[in-house]
Write a protein that holds these residues in place. Structure first.
Motif, PDB file in Angstrom:
ATOM      1  N   GLU A 209       1.063  -0.688   0.073  1.00 30.28           N
ATOM      2  CA  GLU A 209      -0.443  -0.022   0.167  1.00 30.28           C
ATOM      3  C   GLU A 209       0.689   1.577  -0.084  1.00 30.28           C
ATOM      4  OE1 GLU A 209      -3.435   0.066  -0.404  1.00 30.28           O
ATOM      5  OE2 GLU A 209      -3.175  -2.678  -0.416  1.00 30.28           O
ATOM      6  N   SER A 210       2.075   1.005   0.633  1.00 27.48           N
ATOM      7  CA  SER A 210       2.777   2.478   0.368  1.00 27.48           C
ATOM      8  C   SER A 210       3.337   2.732  -1.128  1.00 27.48           C
ATOM      9  CB  SER A 210       3.983   2.363   1.281  1.00 27.48           C
ATOM     10  OG  SER A 210       4.592   0.730   1.038  1.00 27.48           O
ATOM     11  N   ILE A 211       3.629   1.622  -1.921  1.00 30.79           N
ATOM     12  CA  ILE A 211       4.101   2.220  -3.592  1.00 30.79           C
ATOM     13  C   ILE A 211       3.493   3.236  -3.459  1.00 30.79           C
ATOM     14  CG2 ILE A 211       3.899   1.295  -5.833  1.00 30.79           C
ATOM     15  CD1 ILE A 211       3.617  -1.626  -4.869  1.00 30.79           C
ATOM     16  N   PRO A 212       2.442   3.887  -4.329  1.00 29.78           N
ATOM     17  CA  PRO A 212       2.610   4.802  -4.149  1.00 29.78           C
ATOM     18  C   PRO A 212       2.662   6.352  -3.855  1.00 29.78           C
ATOM     19  CG  PRO A 212       0.003   3.654  -4.344  1.00 29.78           C
ATOM     20  CD  PRO A 212       1.118   3.035  -3.766  1.00 29.78           C
ATOM     21  N   TYR A 213       2.790   6.520  -2.689  1.00 26.10           N
ATOM     22  CA  TYR A 213       3.258   7.089  -2.149  1.00 26.10           C
ATOM     23  C   TYR A 213       4.945   7.588  -2.424  1.00 26.10           C
ATOM     24  CZ  TYR A 213       5.904   9.469   2.171  1.00 26.10           C
ATOM     25  OH  TYR A 213       6.383  10.136   3.077  1.00 26.10           O
ATOM     26  N   LEU A 214       5.902   6.283  -2.310  1.00 26.38           N
ATOM     27  CA  LEU A 214       7.018   6.205  -2.333  1.00 26.38           C
ATOM     28  C   LEU A 214       7.291   6.279  -3.922  1.00 26.38           C
ATOM     29  CD1 LEU A 214       7.782   2.528  -1.193  1.00 26.38           C
ATOM     30  CD2 LEU A 214       8.733   4.458  -0.325  1.00 26.38           C
ATOM     31  N   LEU A 215       6.598   6.237  -4.519  1.00 28.56           N
ATOM     32  CA  LEU A 215       6.502   6.782  -6.217  1.00 28.56           C
ATOM     33  C   LEU A 215       6.289   8.029  -6.690  1.00 28.56           C
ATOM     34  CD1 LEU A 215       5.417   4.018  -8.308  1.00 28.56           C
ATOM     35  CD2 LEU A 215       7.335   5.047  -8.568  1.00 28.56           C
ATOM     36  N   GLY A 216       5.603   8.604  -5.604  1.00 35.07           N
ATOM     37  CA  GLY A 216       5.433   9.611  -5.820  1.00 35.07           C
ATOM     38  C   GLY A 216       6.016  11.498  -6.039  1.00 35.07           C
ATOM     39  N   SER A 217       7.096  11.188  -5.194  1.00 34.10           N
ATOM     40  CA  SER A 217       8.195  12.238  -5.928  1.00 34.10           C
ATOM     41  C   SER A 217       9.071  11.907  -7.309  1.00 34.10           C
ATOM     42  CB  SER A 217       8.976  12.377  -4.528  1.00 34.10           C
ATOM     43  OG  SER A 217      10.419  11.182  -3.953  1.00 34.10           O
ATOM     44  N   LEU A 218       9.260  10.751  -7.076  1.00 33.70           N
ATOM     45  CA  LEU A 218       9.916  10.149  -8.920  1.00 33.70           C
ATOM     46  C   LEU A 218       8.712  10.821  -9.732  1.00 33.70           C
ATOM     47  CD1 LEU A 218      11.869   9.279 -10.125  1.00 33.70           C
ATOM     48  CD2 LEU A 218      10.926   6.934  -9.950  1.00 33.70           C
ATOM     49  N   TYR A 219       7.589  10.950  -9.661  1.00 40.09           N
ATOM     50  CA  TYR A 219       6.478  11.064 -10.227  1.00 40.09           C
ATOM     51  C   TYR A 219       6.208  12.942 -10.657  1.00 40.09           C
ATOM     52  CZ  TYR A 219       3.691   7.151 -11.745  1.00 40.09           C
ATOM     53  OH  TYR A 219       3.466   6.582 -12.632  1.00 40.09           O
ATOM     54  N   ARG A 220       6.893  13.448  -9.642  1.00 37.10           N
ATOM     55  CA  ARG A 220       6.611  14.970  -9.661  1.00 37.10           C
ATOM     56  C   ARG A 220       7.922  15.164 -10.586  1.00 37.10           C
ATOM     57  NH1 ARG A 220       7.335  15.924  -5.031  1.00 37.10           N
ATOM     58  NH2 ARG A 220       5.085  15.878  -4.547  1.00 37.10           N
ATOM     59  N   VAL A 221       9.393  14.517 -10.579  1.00 41.52           N
ATOM     60  CA  VAL A 221      10.796  14.990 -11.621  1.00 41.52           C
ATOM     61  C   VAL A 221       9.662  14.551 -12.681  1.00 41.52           C
ATOM     62  CG1 VAL A 221      12.688  13.257 -11.288  1.00 41.52           C
ATOM     63  CG2 VAL A 221      11.738  14.129  -9.380  1.00 41.52           C
ATOM     64  N   ALA A 222       9.096  13.740 -12.701  1.00 43.54           N
ATOM     65  CA  ALA A 222       8.850  12.935 -14.312  1.00 43.54           C
ATOM     66  C   ALA A 222       7.316  13.699 -14.959  1.00 43.54           C
ATOM     67  CB  ALA A 222       8.103  11.699 -14.766  1.00 43.54           C
ATOM     68  N   ASP A 223       6.915  14.197 -14.494  1.00 38.96           N
ATOM     69  CA  ASP A 223       6.423  15.474 -14.623  1.00 38.96           C
ATOM     70  C   ASP A 223       6.781  16.962 -14.802  1.00 38.96           C
ATOM     71  OD1 ASP A 223       3.932  14.059 -14.666  1.00 38.96           O
ATOM     72  OD2 ASP A 223       3.310  14.252 -12.655  1.00 38.96           O
ATOM     73  N   LEU A 224       7.982  17.448 -14.482  1.00 40.78           N
ATOM     74  CA  LEU A 224       8.265  18.414 -14.298  1.00 40.78           C
ATOM     75  C   LEU A 224       9.580  18.567 -15.078  1.00 40.78           C
ATOM     76  CD1 LEU A 224       9.157  19.301 -10.393  1.00 40.78           C
ATOM     77  CD2 LEU A 224       7.993  20.688 -11.757  1.00 40.78           C
ATOM     78  N   LEU A 225       9.994  17.697 -15.725  1.00 41.62           N
ATOM     79  CA  LEU A 225      10.836  16.976 -17.174  1.00 41.62           C
ATOM     80  C   LEU A 225      10.147  16.672 -18.220  1.00 41.62           C
ATOM     81  CD1 LEU A 225      12.836  13.674 -15.607  1.00 41.62           C
ATOM     82  CD2 LEU A 225      14.172  16.004 -16.447  1.00 41.62           C
ATOM     83  N   THR A 226       8.985  16.356 -18.676  1.00 39.13           N
ATOM     84  CA  THR A 226       8.455  16.577 -19.702  1.00 39.13           C
ATOM     85  C   THR A 226       7.619  18.062 -19.348  1.00 39.13           C
ATOM     86  OG1 THR A 226       6.415  14.754 -18.523  1.00 39.13           O
ATOM     87  CG2 THR A 226       8.148  13.421 -19.397  1.00 39.13           C
ATOM     88  N   GLY A 227       7.068  18.729 -18.374  1.00 38.23           N
ATOM     89  CA  GLY A 227       5.735  19.543 -18.560  1.00 38.23           C
ATOM     90  C   GLY A 227       4.144  19.315 -19.232  1.00 38.23           C
ATOM     91  N   ARG A 228       4.290  18.020 -18.351  1.00 30.27           N
ATOM     92  CA  ARG A 228       2.956  17.683 -18.468  1.00 30.27           C
ATOM     93  C   ARG A 228       2.251  17.769 -16.833  1.00 30.27           C
ATOM     94  NH1 ARG A 228       1.102  11.442 -17.588  1.00 30.27           N
ATOM     95  NH2 ARG A 228       1.158  12.160 -15.086  1.00 30.27           N
ATOM     96  N   ALA A 229       0.683  18.218 -16.694  1.00 27.55           N
ATOM     97  CA  ALA A 229       0.630  18.701 -15.606  1.00 27.55           C
ATOM     98  C   ALA A 229       0.658  17.245 -14.763  1.00 27.55           C
ATOM     99  CB  ALA A 229      -0.405  19.181 -15.942  1.00 27.55           C
ATOM    100  N   PRO A 230      -0.076  17.274 -13.747  1.00 19.60           N
ATOM    101  CA  PRO A 230       0.122  16.571 -12.976  1.00 19.60           C
ATOM    102  C   PRO A 230      -0.855  15.552 -13.339  1.00 19.60           C
ATOM    103  CG  PRO A 230       1.280  18.324 -11.214  1.00 19.60           C
ATOM    104  CD  PRO A 230       1.104  18.684 -13.014  1.00 19.60           C
ATOM    105  N   VAL A 231      -1.881  14.519 -12.992  1.00 24.00           N
ATOM    106  CA  VAL A 231      -2.626  13.941 -13.518  1.00 24.00           C
ATOM    107  C   VAL A 231      -3.549  13.230 -12.485  1.00 24.00           C
ATOM    108  CG1 VAL A 231      -3.841  11.980 -14.102  1.00 24.00           C
ATOM    109  CG2 VAL A 231      -2.035  12.694 -15.177  1.00 24.00           C
ATOM    110  N   ALA A 232      -2.818  13.080 -10.992  1.00 21.19           N
ATOM    111  CA  ALA A 232      -3.483  12.670  -9.753  1.00 21.19           C
ATOM    112  C   ALA A 232      -1.929  12.310  -8.803  1.00 21.19           C
ATOM    113  CB  ALA A 232      -4.053  11.250  -9.449  1.00 21.19           C
ATOM    114  N   GLY A 233      -2.479  11.631  -7.271  1.00 22.10           N
ATOM    115  CA  GLY A 233      -1.149  11.193  -6.829  1.00 22.10           C
ATOM    116  C   GLY A 233      -0.321  12.362  -5.759  1.00 22.10           C
ATOM    117  N   PRO A 234       0.300  12.148  -4.401  1.00 26.47           N
ATOM    118  CA  PRO A 234       1.307  13.836  -3.696  1.00 26.47           C
ATOM    119  C   PRO A 234       1.957  14.266  -4.436  1.00 26.47           C
ATOM    120  CG  PRO A 234       2.030  10.867  -3.930  1.00 26.47           C
ATOM    121  CD  PRO A 234       0.240  11.138  -4.627  1.00 26.47           C
ATOM    122  N   GLN A 235       1.473  15.141  -4.429  1.00 29.05           N
ATOM    123  CA  GLN A 235       3.005  16.090  -4.859  1.00 29.05           C
ATOM    124  C   GLN A 235       3.788  17.368  -4.033  1.00 29.05           C
ATOM    125  OE1 GLN A 235       3.005  16.177  -8.368  1.00 29.05           O
ATOM    126  NE2 GLN A 235       1.870  14.959  -8.583  1.00 29.05           N
TER     127      GLN A 235
END
Length: 235
Positions: A209-235
């Protein structure tokens, strides 16, 4: 030949130690079986897959660089992208020297296994090797002594972090917002090679159940690299 006689008290102590070791092994195997079952249930409920010994090349970017260190990986969709979470470990062996109390030295070895949870977000376009890593203490001192100026327009970022790889050849720019996220502690150290944006954290993955939380900050990096607006999840 005389038979070896073990005093009763010592024999009981040895038997107790052996029993404790056996119980520890059995309990460890049970916990691992329960952990894997929980991971499999979590993955199946969300359309993810669980694979043993996946064929990945992440180990070259991980501590210890153990080519066989990735033993389990879960991969599936999350917040509009594909992601993977994996078990990784490597064993470090060191030589020890201790006095034998008689003027001599006894040599031996000590092995320590280090466990990590690998976090990967799979991007759409491949990139040459690129990453952001924290500067070590010596690098910070050197920069302070020799007065290196800011190279990316953010003095605090340049002071505390360094860019590795080929930023000029990557389709993903290091934006001011990404640099600021690192300065603010909102982005982890990461590397990108091909389409695999990766970081890792010490310890094994225990609670799925901690998987989405663990991935949250890396998704932030992915969104900032690609210029995509965050879809959902911890920001």
């Amino acid at each position: 030949m005389d038979a070896l006689v073990i005093p009763g008290g010592l024999g009981l102590c040895l038997a107790a130690v052996v029993a404790l070791v056996v119980l520890g092994v059995v309990a460890g195997r049970r916990r691992e079986r329960e952990r894997r079952e929980a991971l499999h249930r979590w993955a199946s409920a969300r359309g993810w897959t669980l694979q043993d010994r996946p064929a990945v090349d992440w180990s070259s970017r991980l501590p210890g660089r153990n080519r066989r260190g990735v033993t389990l990986a879960l991969t599936g969709p999350l917040w509009g992208r594909r992601a993977s979470v994996a078990d990784y470990s490597y064993t470090e062996t060191t030589t020890t020297s201790t006095s034998d109390g008689q003027g001599g030295t006894t040599h031996g070895t000590r092995s320590t296994t280090h466990h990590f949870t690998v976090l990967v977000v799979h991007l759409d376009r491949p990139s040459p090797y690129l990453g952001v890593q924290p500067r070590g203490t010596l690098a910070k001192w050197g920069r302070a002594l020799f007065g290196a100026g800011s190279t990316l327009g953010n003095e605090q970022f340049d002071k505390n972090f360094r860019v590795v790889g080929e930023p000029g050849s990557s389709p993903y720019p290091l934006s001011p917002a990404l640099l600021a996220a690192h300065v603010d502690g909102a982005a982890p150290a990461w590397t990108l090679d091909g389409t695999d944006l990766m970081t890792c954290t010490p310890g094994r993955l225990k609670d799925p159940e901690s998987i989405p939380y663990l991935l949250g900050s890396l998704y932030r990096v992915a969104d900032l690299l690609t210029g995509r607006a965050p879809v959902a999840g911890p920001q």
